[in-house]
Design a protein around this motif. Structure first.
Motif, PDB file in Angstrom:
ATOM      1  N   GLY A 166      51.072  55.834  79.652  1.00 50.02           N
ATOM      2  CA  GLY A 166      50.040  56.791  79.999  1.00 50.02           C
ATOM      3  C   GLY A 166      50.516  57.799  81.021  1.00 50.02           C
ATOM      4  O   GLY A 166      51.646  57.745  81.520  1.00 50.02           O
ATOM      5  N   TRP A 219      44.262  48.956  90.752  1.00 47.24           N
ATOM      6  CA  TRP A 219      44.590  50.376  90.662  1.00 47.24           C
ATOM      7  C   TRP A 219      45.736  50.631  91.632  1.00 47.24           C
ATOM      8  O   TRP A 219      45.619  50.381  92.820  1.00 47.24           O
ATOM      9  N   GLU A 248      45.890  57.319  77.940  1.00 41.45           N
ATOM     10  CA  GLU A 248      46.645  56.071  77.800  1.00 41.45           C
ATOM     11  C   GLU A 248      46.641  55.637  76.339  1.00 41.45           C
ATOM     12  O   GLU A 248      45.620  55.712  75.650  1.00 41.45           O
ATOM     13  N   TYR A 308      51.035  65.190  88.953  1.00 40.64           N
ATOM     14  CA  TYR A 308      51.003  64.359  87.754  1.00 40.64           C
ATOM     15  C   TYR A 308      51.801  63.087  87.993  1.00 40.64           C
ATOM     16  O   TYR A 308      52.554  62.958  88.964  1.00 40.64           O
ATOM     17  N   ALA A 368      37.528  55.617  86.907  1.00 36.43           N
ATOM     18  CA  ALA A 368      38.676  55.484  86.005  1.00 36.43           C
ATOM     19  C   ALA A 368      39.300  54.108  86.074  1.00 36.43           C
ATOM     20  O   ALA A 368      39.874  53.630  85.092  1.00 36.43           O
ATOM     21  N   ILE A 404      43.314  61.689  82.731  1.00 37.02           N
ATOM     22  CA  ILE A 404      44.213  60.560  82.471  1.00 37.02           C
ATOM     23  C   ILE A 404      44.128  60.195  80.991  1.00 37.02           C
ATOM     24  O   ILE A 404      43.050  60.281  80.376  1.00 37.02           O
ATOM     25  N   PHE A 457      41.364  52.275  82.842  1.00 39.02           N
ATOM     26  CA  PHE A 457      42.744  52.751  82.781  1.00 39.02           C
ATOM     27  C   PHE A 457      43.633  51.998  83.777  1.00 39.02           C
ATOM     28  O   PHE A 457      43.157  51.506  84.804  1.00 39.02           O
ATOM     29  N   PRO A 459      48.615  56.358  92.772  1.00 39.79           N
ATOM     30  CA  PRO A 459      47.510  57.308  92.646  1.00 39.79           C
ATOM     31  C   PRO A 459      46.502  57.196  93.783  1.00 39.79           C
ATOM     32  O   PRO A 459      45.853  58.191  94.126  1.00 39.79           O
ATOM     33  N   GLU A 506      46.404  66.002  87.956  1.00 42.78           N
ATOM     34  CA  GLU A 506      45.395  66.423  88.942  1.00 42.78           C
ATOM     35  C   GLU A 506      45.583  67.906  89.192  1.00 42.78           C
ATOM     36  O   GLU A 506      46.687  68.345  89.516  1.00 42.78           O
ATOM     37  N   TRP A 531      48.690  60.749  84.157  1.00 42.09           N
ATOM     38  CA  TRP A 531      47.533  61.425  84.733  1.00 42.09           C
ATOM     39  C   TRP A 531      47.943  62.785  85.302  1.00 42.09           C
ATOM     40  O   TRP A 531      49.107  63.017  85.620  1.00 42.09           O
TER      41      TRP A 531
END
Length: 485
Positions: free
Chosen positions: A301, A208, A280, A337, A187, A278, A191, A212, A305, A303
């Protein structure tokens, strides 16, 4: 996390399809002034359907794009048939003369091999591409061994080994307005990317994000662990593009210890660990080849889980986990989230240029406090391409970030003080300040000195070597060499 990990920060030769061609895919559109991406988090190029005529490859050492050249016409010949390949070596020497758990210097490196197949040229499937990439990770990580911080000071830091990264099929549809990827995906390749922070090397500060990386099982599908998934991207209109991806929820699967060791080869291909999803939306202003205004990119955006999460403070009976009578089993909670927003904006363009000048970036995201070790993250900074006269392809950058430990996790630290009667720190936040300069010595050779200062490593924790003190703020300096072979 991948740093336990982090997204890799090197020039992405990523070879998706034909690296010698360009496909005018609708998104993500990047302002033409953007510096050449220096992090793996930058989106990879798309496949080519009607490529322009290829220019003759440069042969002089300092002009050609690859150190080893065209191999007597082999590279260009294969590219003409729809096969492209790349080899990239990143080497770093870095150390922390002050702070951290211990002081010292280390070497770490990453070799990346990649191959792209343009199926339009090979078998007549228009806008179809197969992409493969793999890593050989070597050396030792400074964050893991010396500093003990959350935001890894280097984006290539990962557990040593040789492994598959991505292996996917991409298909363009609807006249170029839609494209879909399916296969082994990461990802962080598409993203949560900030194009202007790409020059900075701290992985979970400016790649990243740390939120997250800490909150998602196994750090999520990011370098160096990709996982099975599917991603769709749709160009709604000229300035607006939306993307969405669904991935296996834990790349290496559940278990103790380092997830990179649980899937040492990158070939677990797990499908039964819930989902990580996810989405965006990207809005581009002045994104044409010759914009009249200053280009910028604005993104929002979120995400989600699906796997079960656990309370940061209480057990399954409602007692504090620090209570001697606690069961030791954290209270189970539902999925997790986060929501985020991002800005990349050129604020000054040098007269008479297209891609030189000053730009700012900013990113912010949050997650529920009761179930996440990190509940808030923000980073921002300033870059300048062509700051030094005569060095038009160099980029200078400065960035700052803050990762806030969840207040609920801090309450647990307070409970530990209460029940133990001992002095223990209460975690709050970790900050990073970075200053770097990308010196483009040749088209194939990047030299990058870098300085970083880490405030409150891991949010303020006891030193595992000398428990009578906290881990101290750390100063780091290093040098990175990137060679495109």
């Amino acid at each position: 996390m991948y740093e336990g990990v982090r997204k890799a920060s090197l020039v992405w030769i990523g070879v998706v399809a034909c690296s010698s061609t360009s496909w005018a895919q609708p998104a993500p559109q990047m302002p033409p002034n953007a510096a050449t991406p220096a992090t793996r988090s930058s989106p990879t190029p798309g496949p080519a359907s009607t490529p322009p005529p290829a220019a003759p490859p440069a042969t002089e050492l300092w002009d050609r794009p690859n150190l080893l050249g065209d191999f007597g016409g082999l590279r260009s010949g294969l590219a003409g048939r729809g096969i492209s390949f790349g080899l990239l070596e990143t080497s770093e020497v870095l150390g922390n003369p002050t702070g951290g758990i211990q002081q010292g210097a280390i070497y770490e490196g990453l070799t990346e091999a990649s191959m792209g197949l343009d199926l339009a040229r090979l078998i007549g499937i228009e806008n179809g591409v197969i992409n493969f990439s793999a890593f050989q990770i070597h050396g030792r990580g400074l964050s893991t061994n010396n500093i003990g911080n959350l935001n890894n000071v280097r984006s290539i830091e990962a557990t040593r080994g040789t492994k598959l990264f991505e292996l996917f099929y991409q298909q363009g549809l609807a006249g170029g307005k839609l494209d879909v990827r399916v296969g082994q995906l990461a990802a962080d390749q598409e993203f949560l990317n900030s194009q202007y922070s790409s020059s900075l090397m701290n992985s979970t500060s400016f790649g990243w994000p740390e939120l997250p990386s800490q909150d998602v099982p196994g750090s999520g599908p990011i370098y160096p662990l990709a996982t099975p998934g599917v991603r769709a991207r749709w160009s709604v209109s000229s300035p607006l593009t939306v993307m969405a991806g669904i991935y296996n929820g834990n790349p290496a699967g559940p278990g103790p210890g380092d997830p990179q060791l649980r899937d040492a080869s990158g070939t677990a291909f797990r499908l039964n660990d819930g989902i990580f999803a996810i989405a965006e939306a990207q809005y581009i202003i002045n994104g044409s080849t010759h914009p009249t205004g200053l280009p910028g990119s604005y993104k929002v955006g979120a995400w989600f889980e699906s796997q079960g999460t656990f309370s940061q403070q209480f057990d399954n009976t409602g007692r504090s986990l620090a209570n001697p009578l606690a069961s030791g089993q954290p209270r189970a909670l539902n999925g997790d989230y986060s929501v985020y927003g991002m800005v990349d904006q050129l604020i000054y363009r040098e007269p008479g240029t297209i891609n030189q000048g000053a730009a700012i970036f900013f990113r912010v995201m949050g997650a529920p406090e009761d179930r996440n070790p990190i509940s808030f993250f923000a980073d921002g900074g300033l870059t300048y391409k062509g700051l030094v006269p005569g060095r038009n392809n160099d980029t200078a950058a400065v960035g700052v970030s803050v990762s806030r430990i969840s207040p609920v996790a801090g309450h647990l630290d307070g409970d530990r003080q209460f029940y133990s009667g001992a002095r223990t720190p209460i975690r709050s936040s970790e900050g990073v300040l970075e200053l770097t300069y990308e010196y483009q010595a040749a088209a194939w050779w990047l030299i990058q000195p870098d300085l970083q200062y880490v405030f409150n490593p891991s949010g303020e924790v006891l030193d595992p070597v000398k428990p009578a003190r906290n881990v101290g703020d750390a100063f780091m300096l290093g040098l990175r060499l990137v060679v495109t072979l």
